[in-house]
Design a protein around this motif. Sequence first.
Motif, mmCIF file in Angstrom:
data_model
loop_
_atom_site.group_PDB
_atom_site.id
_atom_site.type_symbol
_atom_site.label_atom_id
_atom_site.label_comp_id
_atom_site.label_asym_id
_atom_site.label_seq_id
_atom_site.Cartn_x
_atom_site.Cartn_y
_atom_site.Cartn_z
ATOM 1 N N SER A 11 8.722 -9.269 -37.217
ATOM 2 C CA SER A 11 8.897 -8.086 -36.371
ATOM 3 C C SER A 11 8.316 -6.846 -37.033
ATOM 4 N N ARG A 12 8.561 -6.696 -38.306
ATOM 5 C CA ARG A 12 8.064 -5.521 -39.025
ATOM 6 C C ARG A 12 6.542 -5.565 -39.177
ATOM 7 N N GLN A 13 5.995 -6.761 -39.242
ATOM 8 C CA GLN A 13 4.552 -6.904 -39.404
ATOM 9 C C GLN A 13 3.795 -6.746 -38.091
ATOM 10 N N GLU A 14 4.384 -7.257 -36.974
ATOM 11 C CA GLU A 14 3.624 -7.339 -35.737
ATOM 12 C C GLU A 14 4.169 -6.505 -34.579
ATOM 13 N N SER A 15 5.474 -6.587 -34.304
ATOM 14 C CA SER A 15 5.968 -5.907 -33.100
ATOM 15 C C SER A 15 6.212 -4.414 -33.322
ATOM 16 N N LEU A 16 6.798 -4.039 -34.438
ATOM 17 C CA LEU A 16 7.089 -2.618 -34.654
ATOM 18 C C LEU A 16 5.827 -1.759 -34.740
ATOM 19 N N PRO A 17 4.776 -2.192 -35.440
ATOM 20 C CA PRO A 17 3.572 -1.341 -35.487
ATOM 21 C C PRO A 17 2.912 -1.131 -34.127
ATOM 22 N N ARG A 18 3.133 -2.059 -33.184
ATOM 23 C CA ARG A 18 2.535 -1.929 -31.857
ATOM 24 C C ARG A 18 3.438 -1.203 -30.869
ATOM 25 N N PHE A 19 4.691 -0.958 -31.233
ATOM 26 C CA PHE A 19 5.645 -0.364 -30.293
ATOM 27 C C PHE A 19 5.185 1.042 -29.907
ATOM 28 N N ARG A 20 5.119 1.292 -28.606
ATOM 29 C CA ARG A 20 4.627 2.538 -28.009
ATOM 30 C C ARG A 20 3.160 2.804 -28.353
ATOM 31 N N ASP A 41 4.058 -9.919 -28.550
ATOM 32 C CA ASP A 41 4.833 -11.157 -28.401
ATOM 33 C C ASP A 41 4.093 -12.315 -29.071
ATOM 34 N N ILE A 42 2.816 -12.444 -28.743
ATOM 35 C CA ILE A 42 2.035 -13.575 -29.240
ATOM 36 C C ILE A 42 1.851 -13.493 -30.746
ATOM 37 N N ALA A 43 1.528 -12.295 -31.248
ATOM 38 C CA ALA A 43 1.307 -12.146 -32.685
ATOM 39 C C ALA A 43 2.593 -12.374 -33.478
ATOM 40 N N THR A 44 3.713 -11.866 -32.968
ATOM 41 C CA THR A 44 4.991 -12.048 -33.665
ATOM 42 C C THR A 44 5.373 -13.516 -33.697
ATOM 43 N N GLU A 45 5.226 -14.212 -32.567
ATOM 44 C CA GLU A 45 5.562 -15.629 -32.546
ATOM 45 C C GLU A 45 4.646 -16.429 -33.469
ATOM 46 N N ASN A 46 3.385 -16.089 -33.538
ATOM 47 C CA ASN A 46 2.474 -16.819 -34.419
ATOM 48 C C ASN A 46 2.884 -16.707 -35.879
ATOM 49 N N VAL A 47 3.329 -15.531 -36.278
ATOM 50 C CA VAL A 47 3.795 -15.359 -37.661
ATOM 51 C C VAL A 47 5.047 -16.200 -37.905
ATOM 52 N N ILE A 48 6.002 -16.143 -36.968
ATOM 53 C CA ILE A 48 7.231 -16.927 -37.122
ATOM 54 C C ILE A 48 6.902 -18.416 -37.174
ATOM 55 N N LYS A 49 6.049 -18.862 -36.279
ATOM 56 C CA LYS A 49 5.680 -20.279 -36.228
ATOM 57 C C LYS A 49 5.048 -20.736 -37.534
ATOM 58 N N SER A 50 4.151 -19.935 -38.080
ATOM 59 C CA SER A 50 3.495 -20.279 -39.337
ATOM 60 C C SER A 50 4.489 -20.337 -40.492
#
Length: 267
Positions: A11-20, A41-50
């Motif tokens: 979340s800190r790597q992918e979703s928060l930097p893109r928020f707003r 969504d896609i970038a955050t899930e890819n990090v979690i999946k990896s």
Amino acid sequence: MALANILRDASRQESLPRFRRLDASMVQTKTEAIDLVTEADIATENVIKSRVAAWMPQALFVGEESMAADPALLPRLANADLAIVVDPIDGTANYAAGLPLFACMAAVVSGGQTVAGIIYDPMGDDWVMAEKGSGAWLRRPNGEAVRLHVAAPLPLAEMVGMASVAYMPRESRPTVLQNTDKVRLLSNFRCAGHEYRTLVSGHGQFLCYNKLMPWDHLAGVLIAQEAGAYAARLDGQPYLPSHVDGGLLVAMNRDAWDELRREVFVF
């Protein structure tokens, strides 16, 4: 905590930097105007999946966006020896609209049962989580942990809860909406993760849903049960990872569940 930290890092790597900071090219409609997916969504899930693949390679990974790309993943969940079910951004419509009410969720499923659940709030930087049989907890990155409990019983007329009528049968919506006049307040955060967090923190008495995708509810239902709530499908049967329909009602105890089912959620 290993899984909890994976959610936090992603979340800190992918979703928060893109928020707003999303533009129109970063947001797509899936099935309808209220069903969105973003680049985050896609970038955050890819990090979690990896990260999950490296940490627990034997686990079946079922992510909301992975399932959209490969629907055959979902039927495998019921019989998986071990599975990790992930919603990278729960409340995508809020996230896309710049509203700070979204969550990152994961559940661990073993032998057809949910055995652990985590709801991470990227804005508040904390988790609510539970392992089956070990209670529900609010945990913070500094190691602080607070035991969570649902609210004390209240009469129906004083209950506050959350429900989504959008996916209820169209013919039943007028009845349900009229019946909600029997409770004190009905809300809808458009984010199941925060609705479950509200309930298990003692700030509400019930939740009701009709659409049951596992990434939306597995973690929250287990955490709610570990906090003392009673949860079941609307026919009274237990809610399991394999269920995607049949409705779901979660209440502070069994008596409240029975009363809400009889008086309010009639469909």
